[in-house]
Design a protein around this motif. Structure first.
Motif, PDB file in Angstrom:
ATOM      1  N   MET A   1       0.823  -1.205   0.000  1.00  0.00           N
ATOM      2  CA  MET A   1       0.000   0.000   0.000  1.00  0.00           C
ATOM      3  C   MET A   1       0.864   1.266   0.000  1.00  0.00           C
ATOM      4  O   MET A   1       0.570   2.219  -0.694  1.00  0.00           O
ATOM      5  CB  MET A   1      -0.912   0.003   1.237  1.00  0.00           C
ATOM      6  CG  MET A   1      -1.706   1.291   1.380  1.00  0.00           C
ATOM      7  SD  MET A   1      -2.674   1.318   2.884  1.00  0.00           S
ATOM      8  CE  MET A   1      -2.682   3.050   3.232  1.00  0.00           C
ATOM      9  N   ARG A   2       1.940   1.211   0.791  1.00  0.00           N
ATOM     10  CA  ARG A   2       2.807   2.388   0.908  1.00  0.00           C
ATOM     11  C   ARG A   2       3.353   2.805  -0.458  1.00  0.00           C
ATOM     12  O   ARG A   2       3.336   3.982  -0.815  1.00  0.00           O
ATOM     13  CB  ARG A   2       3.947   2.052   1.866  1.00  0.00           C
ATOM     14  CG  ARG A   2       4.926   3.166   2.093  1.00  0.00           C
ATOM     15  CD  ARG A   2       5.970   2.773   3.118  1.00  0.00           C
ATOM     16  NE  ARG A   2       6.950   3.827   3.256  1.00  0.00           N
ATOM     17  CZ  ARG A   2       8.016   3.954   2.476  1.00  0.00           C
ATOM     18  NH1 ARG A   2       8.250   3.066   1.520  1.00  0.00           N
ATOM     19  NH2 ARG A   2       8.854   4.958   2.649  1.00  0.00           N
ATOM     20  N   LYS A   3       3.818   1.782  -1.214  1.00  0.00           N
ATOM     21  CA  LYS A   3       4.431   2.051  -2.509  1.00  0.00           C
ATOM     22  C   LYS A   3       3.406   2.675  -3.471  1.00  0.00           C
ATOM     23  O   LYS A   3       3.702   3.647  -4.176  1.00  0.00           O
ATOM     24  CB  LYS A   3       4.961   0.727  -3.077  1.00  0.00           C
ATOM     25  CG  LYS A   3       5.914   0.880  -4.221  1.00  0.00           C
ATOM     26  CD  LYS A   3       6.467  -0.470  -4.634  1.00  0.00           C
ATOM     27  CE  LYS A   3       7.294  -0.337  -5.896  1.00  0.00           C
ATOM     28  NZ  LYS A   3       7.762  -1.642  -6.379  1.00  0.00           N
ATOM     29  N   VAL A   4       2.203   2.096  -3.483  1.00  0.00           N
ATOM     30  CA  VAL A   4       1.159   2.592  -4.383  1.00  0.00           C
ATOM     31  C   VAL A   4       0.767   4.016  -4.001  1.00  0.00           C
ATOM     32  O   VAL A   4       0.657   4.909  -4.855  1.00  0.00           O
ATOM     33  CB  VAL A   4      -0.077   1.657  -4.331  1.00  0.00           C
ATOM     34  CG1 VAL A   4      -1.238   2.245  -5.135  1.00  0.00           C
ATOM     35  CG2 VAL A   4       0.278   0.269  -4.850  1.00  0.00           C
ATOM     36  N   LEU A   5       0.578   4.215  -2.697  1.00  0.00           N
ATOM     37  CA  LEU A   5       0.151   5.533  -2.209  1.00  0.00           C
ATOM     38  C   LEU A   5       1.181   6.612  -2.543  1.00  0.00           C
ATOM     39  O   LEU A   5       0.847   7.652  -3.127  1.00  0.00           O
ATOM     40  CB  LEU A   5      -0.080   5.455  -0.693  1.00  0.00           C
ATOM     41  CG  LEU A   5      -0.475   6.744   0.011  1.00  0.00           C
ATOM     42  CD1 LEU A   5      -1.820   7.249  -0.502  1.00  0.00           C
ATOM     43  CD2 LEU A   5      -0.543   6.522   1.527  1.00  0.00           C
ATOM     44  N   LEU A   6       2.430   6.340  -2.213  1.00  0.00           N
ATOM     45  CA  LEU A   6       3.467   7.340  -2.462  1.00  0.00           C
ATOM     46  C   LEU A   6       3.724   7.523  -3.959  1.00  0.00           C
ATOM     47  O   LEU A   6       4.060   8.624  -4.406  1.00  0.00           O
ATOM     48  CB  LEU A   6       4.756   6.963  -1.732  1.00  0.00           C
ATOM     49  CG  LEU A   6       4.653   6.968  -0.197  1.00  0.00           C
ATOM     50  CD1 LEU A   6       5.969   6.558   0.450  1.00  0.00           C
ATOM     51  CD2 LEU A   6       4.214   8.332   0.332  1.00  0.00           C
TER      52      LEU A   6
ATOM     53  N   ASP B   1      -2.640  -1.125  12.287  1.00  0.00           N
ATOM     54  CA  ASP B   1      -1.751  -0.964  13.442  1.00  0.00           C
ATOM     55  C   ASP B   1      -0.940   0.325  13.284  1.00  0.00           C
ATOM     56  O   ASP B   1      -1.171   1.108  12.354  1.00  0.00           O
ATOM     57  CB  ASP B   1      -0.845  -2.185  13.614  1.00  0.00           C
ATOM     58  CG  ASP B   1       0.117  -2.369  12.456  1.00  0.00           C
ATOM     59  OD1 ASP B   1       0.136  -1.520  11.547  1.00  0.00           O
ATOM     60  OD2 ASP B   1       0.860  -3.361  12.458  1.00  0.00           O
ATOM     61  N   SER B   2       0.007   0.530  14.174  1.00  0.00           N
ATOM     62  CA  SER B   2       0.764   1.783  14.145  1.00  0.00           C
ATOM     63  C   SER B   2       1.590   1.907  12.868  1.00  0.00           C
ATOM     64  O   SER B   2       1.843   3.023  12.399  1.00  0.00           O
ATOM     65  CB  SER B   2       1.663   1.892  15.374  1.00  0.00           C
ATOM     66  OG  SER B   2       2.582   0.834  15.421  1.00  0.00           O
ATOM     67  N   SER B   3       1.977   0.775  12.281  1.00  0.00           N
ATOM     68  CA  SER B   3       2.716   0.843  11.013  1.00  0.00           C
ATOM     69  C   SER B   3       1.811   1.355   9.896  1.00  0.00           C
ATOM     70  O   SER B   3       2.253   2.128   9.031  1.00  0.00           O
ATOM     71  CB  SER B   3       3.241  -0.540  10.612  1.00  0.00           C
ATOM     72  OG  SER B   3       4.121  -1.013  11.572  1.00  0.00           O
TER      73      SER B   3
ATOM     74  N   ALA C   1       3.540  13.720   2.267  1.00  0.00           N
ATOM     75  CA  ALA C   1       3.915  13.815   0.845  1.00  0.00           C
ATOM     76  C   ALA C   1       2.893  14.642   0.080  1.00  0.00           C
ATOM     77  O   ALA C   1       3.256  15.471  -0.769  1.00  0.00           O
ATOM     78  CB  ALA C   1       4.040  12.415   0.252  1.00  0.00           C
ATOM     79  N   SER C   2       1.616  14.440   0.382  1.00  0.00           N
ATOM     80  CA  SER C   2       0.572  15.189  -0.337  1.00  0.00           C
ATOM     81  C   SER C   2       0.655  16.684   0.002  1.00  0.00           C
ATOM     82  O   SER C   2       0.457  17.537  -0.858  1.00  0.00           O
ATOM     83  CB  SER C   2      -0.820  14.632  -0.041  1.00  0.00           C
ATOM     84  OG  SER C   2      -1.194  14.896   1.285  1.00  0.00           O
TER      85      SER C   2
ATOM     86  N   ALA D   1       1.445   4.951  10.327  1.00  0.00           N
ATOM     87  CA  ALA D   1       2.679   5.624   9.893  1.00  0.00           C
ATOM     88  C   ALA D   1       2.685   5.806   8.374  1.00  0.00           C
ATOM     89  O   ALA D   1       3.108   6.847   7.865  1.00  0.00           O
ATOM     90  CB  ALA D   1       3.896   4.814  10.343  1.00  0.00           C
ATOM     91  N   THR D   2       2.192   4.808   7.647  1.00  0.00           N
ATOM     92  CA  THR D   2       2.121   4.916   6.184  1.00  0.00           C
ATOM     93  C   THR D   2       1.165   6.030   5.766  1.00  0.00           C
ATOM     94  O   THR D   2       1.459   6.818   4.854  1.00  0.00           O
ATOM     95  CB  THR D   2       1.666   3.564   5.581  1.00  0.00           C
ATOM     96  OG1 THR D   2       2.646   2.589   5.883  1.00  0.00           O
ATOM     97  CG2 THR D   2       1.478   3.657   4.075  1.00  0.00           C
ATOM     98  N   LEU D   3       0.019   6.102   6.460  1.00  0.00           N
ATOM     99  CA  LEU D   3      -0.940   7.164   6.128  1.00  0.00           C
ATOM    100  C   LEU D   3      -0.341   8.551   6.419  1.00  0.00           C
ATOM    101  O   LEU D   3      -0.538   9.494   5.644  1.00  0.00           O
ATOM    102  CB  LEU D   3      -2.239   6.975   6.916  1.00  0.00           C
ATOM    103  CG  LEU D   3      -3.077   5.734   6.563  1.00  0.00           C
ATOM    104  CD1 LEU D   3      -4.294   5.646   7.470  1.00  0.00           C
ATOM    105  CD2 LEU D   3      -3.508   5.768   5.095  1.00  0.00           C
TER     106      LEU D   3
END
Lengths: 83, 177
Positions: free
Chosen positions: A1-6, A28-30, A41-42, A33-35
């Motif tokens: 998800m992180r890769k797609v989002l960023l 979870d907290s990870s 970034a946004s 953290a991604t959000l």
């Protein structure tokens, strides 16, 4: 998800990124953290990251993190799109 | 995942009982895990069942599950530096108030690992007014549980967490009487 989002925010520079969290039962907290990384970034890109369809469990974690007022959060897709 | 931890009831193992008083804690389950992230979802599901045995309301149940999940993730990430296959033990005990034999007082969860010693400075969490990724796991645990205690003995890290059941309302007691 992180890769797609960023990727959407930083590389494609999509002006509005919507995250449908309807099927996310647990975060979870990870995940938070991604959000947060996506949100930062946004902001850097001058774009918007918009969340909708949060389950009670995900909302609880947002509240625990005191992030519920930092993110743009809507109940439904319609509300998010028309925002 | 090896487990002797099927949820056991109703015959509690006496741990701290005196003659004529009810047991103060009984073992619900003991899990012997390896430090693999895939185990997290299994542990979450198992601990959720344990909270149901203790009759936690749903929001408290989620709080306990979240805390155990964060604690395990921290063990894998920080104590074991993401190395796989290293041992973690998770023990859940039901706590009893000596005066009440009908209703458990809460749930105690103890995690034991043989990883690196935990840095006490990192156990404080971070200020939440900083909007930045990371550092939230400890905060979640402290917010969600009534007791969070770390100790190190004989080369092992011990994390003990306790969640107490909220006192029952008068009408609930009457119904159960």
């Amino acid at each position: 998800m992180r890769k797609v989002l960023l990727g959407e925010i930083k590389e494609k520079r999509t002006p509005k990124v919507f995250l449908n969290l309807q099927n996310v039962r647990y975060v979870d907290s990870s995940g938070i953290a991604t959000l947060v990384e996506g949100l930062k970034a946004s902001r850097d890109q001058g774009s918007r990251m918009i969340l909708f369809g949060l389950s009670r469990s995900v909302r609880e974690v947002m509240e625990l993190s005191r992030l519920q007022k930092i993110f743009e959060i809507y109940d439904t897709e319609e509300q998010a799109v028309s925002s | 995942m090896e487990t002797d931890g099927r949820v056991r009831s109703p015959k509690p193992k006496k741990i701290h009982s005196k003659r004529g008083t009810p047991p103060r804690a009984d073992l619900l389950l003991r899990l012997h895990l390896e430090s693999n992230p895939e185990a997290l979802c299994l542990v979450r599901a198992t601990v959720e069942r344990a909270t149901e045995v203790v009759h936690f309301p749903e929001d408290d149940s989620r709080a306990v599950v979240r805390s155990v999940d964060e604690a395990l993730a921290n063990v894998i990430r920080h104590a074991y530096k993401d190395r796989r296959g290293l041992p973690i033990e998770v023990t859940c005990r039901r706590l009893w108030d000596g005066r009440d034999t009908e209703r458990p007082r809460g749930l105690e969860i103890v995690l034991v690992d043989s990883g690196m010693a935990v840095d006490p400075k990192k156990l404080k969490g971070r200020p939440l007014d900083e909007v930045r990724p990371g550092g939230l796991g400890i905060h979640f645990m402290k917010q969600s549980m009534d007791v969070v205690e770390f100790s190190r003995k004989k080369g092992k890290n011990f994390l003990r967490m306790v969640k107490y059941l909220a006192p029952s309302k008068p009408e609930e007691k009457q119904e159960g009487a």
